[in-house]
Design an enzyme around this catalytic site. Sequence first.
Site, PDB file in Angstrom:
ATOM      1  N   GLU A  99      -6.170   7.387  -0.601  1.00  9.57           N
ATOM      2  CA  GLU A  99      -6.155   6.147   0.175  1.00  9.57           C
ATOM      3  C   GLU A  99      -6.880   5.028  -0.569  1.00  9.57           C
ATOM      4  OE1 GLU A  99      -4.513   5.269   2.945  1.00  9.57           O
ATOM      5  OE2 GLU A  99      -3.586   7.246   2.753  1.00  9.57           O
TER       6      GLU A  99
ATOM      7  N   HIS B 185       1.530   4.426  -2.831  1.00  7.63           N
ATOM      8  CA  HIS B 185       1.594   5.867  -2.597  1.00  7.63           C
ATOM      9  C   HIS B 185       2.840   6.472  -3.231  1.00  7.63           C
ATOM     10  CE1 HIS B 185      -1.842   6.791  -0.160  1.00  7.63           C
ATOM     11  NE2 HIS B 185      -1.520   5.960   0.818  1.00  7.63           N
TER      12      HIS B 185
ATOM     13  N   HIS C 268       0.840  -1.200   0.000  1.00  3.98           N
ATOM     14  CA  HIS C 268       0.000   0.000   0.000  1.00  3.98           C
ATOM     15  C   HIS C 268       0.875   1.250   0.000  1.00  3.98           C
ATOM     16  CE1 HIS C 268      -3.367   2.651   1.459  1.00  3.98           C
ATOM     17  NE2 HIS C 268      -2.360   3.257   2.060  1.00  3.98           N
ATOM     18  N   GLU C 269       1.906   1.253   0.828  1.00  3.17           N
ATOM     19  CA  GLU C 269       2.800   2.410   0.877  1.00  3.17           C
ATOM     20  C   GLU C 269       3.604   2.546  -0.412  1.00  3.17           C
ATOM     21  OE1 GLU C 269       2.262   4.456   3.119  1.00  3.17           O
ATOM     22  OE2 GLU C 269       1.047   3.142   4.369  1.00  3.17           O
TER      23      GLU C 269
END
Length: 323
Positions: free
Chosen positions: A201, A135, A131-132
């Site tokens: 997100e 980003h 997930h990071e």
Amino acid sequence: MFNAIRTTFLLAVMTGLFMAVGFVVAGSFGMFFALALALVTNLIAYWNSDKMVLRMQRARELSWRDSPDLFDMVEGLARRAGIPMPKLYLIQNKQPNAFATGRNPENAAVAVSSGLLNHLEYDEIGAVIAHEMAHIRSRDTLTMTITATFAGAISMLAQFGLFFGARNTNSPLGPVASIVMIVVAPLAALMVQMAVSRTREYEADKDGAQICGNPLALARALKKISKLAKNFENPFARRSPGMAHLFIINPLAGRGADNMFSTHPNVENRIAALLELSKQMQVEERQQSDIGRFLHHPQPKRGGWRTPNSHVSDRNQPKGPWG
């Protein structure tokens, strides 16, 4: 595509708010001054925001020798995401959480808390890091830095305008309407900042699930982190609430459905989206994620990560799941 268009639109709204407050405070000069101020503040944030955030969290950089399993996982996920290996940091905090920072993929960092390593399973930790990575790949770290800087600068300009009583005779709004706008603009900027954060997100959940190969692992991770975040406090985030939007789950343990004041989407909504994505990807709960399928040595047990300061003498030992 829709989320990218929405983010661009929200950033344009933020810029318009900034210029409008400058105009109300000091006319045309104030508008151009606001643009100059935005440029300076964003340049400062561009070069220093990552260092500031990591320092505020008292994060410590890790090497492969500090935690080989974790380091190899991050290295492999970076390859799958198609980005350079980010620097890896550890936050000594019982609250399970993580965030990414950095102005671009070449100068990025991922920070994970000790609580995340102690409370989540191996594939769940990998899903959080993926997930990071999403980003970082989408440059959300820069986008969120810009929106936070804009919001702060708008509030500063508004306070300046209130201090001088919004006495701009060139404003077509009149004194009363000018004061109303000066009061409302910071609130509107905060709403835009939160909307950008929630949009990014959802996008990072989707991209991160595709990077790690299993949306269900990320869904389980979000559920666990959300529950445990309410039991453990992050004192550094509480002192600097402006950094809350960086984390995968609000470190201030905010509750409630998606609304204009929340920094993160409601966890149940995020999990529902991931469950739907798992159907599209034909991933079943019993199915191993890519992390498990590519594993070359036994998974560390819960809380069994080699912690910092446990050194390994030979880099040529069997590689981690992504080696």
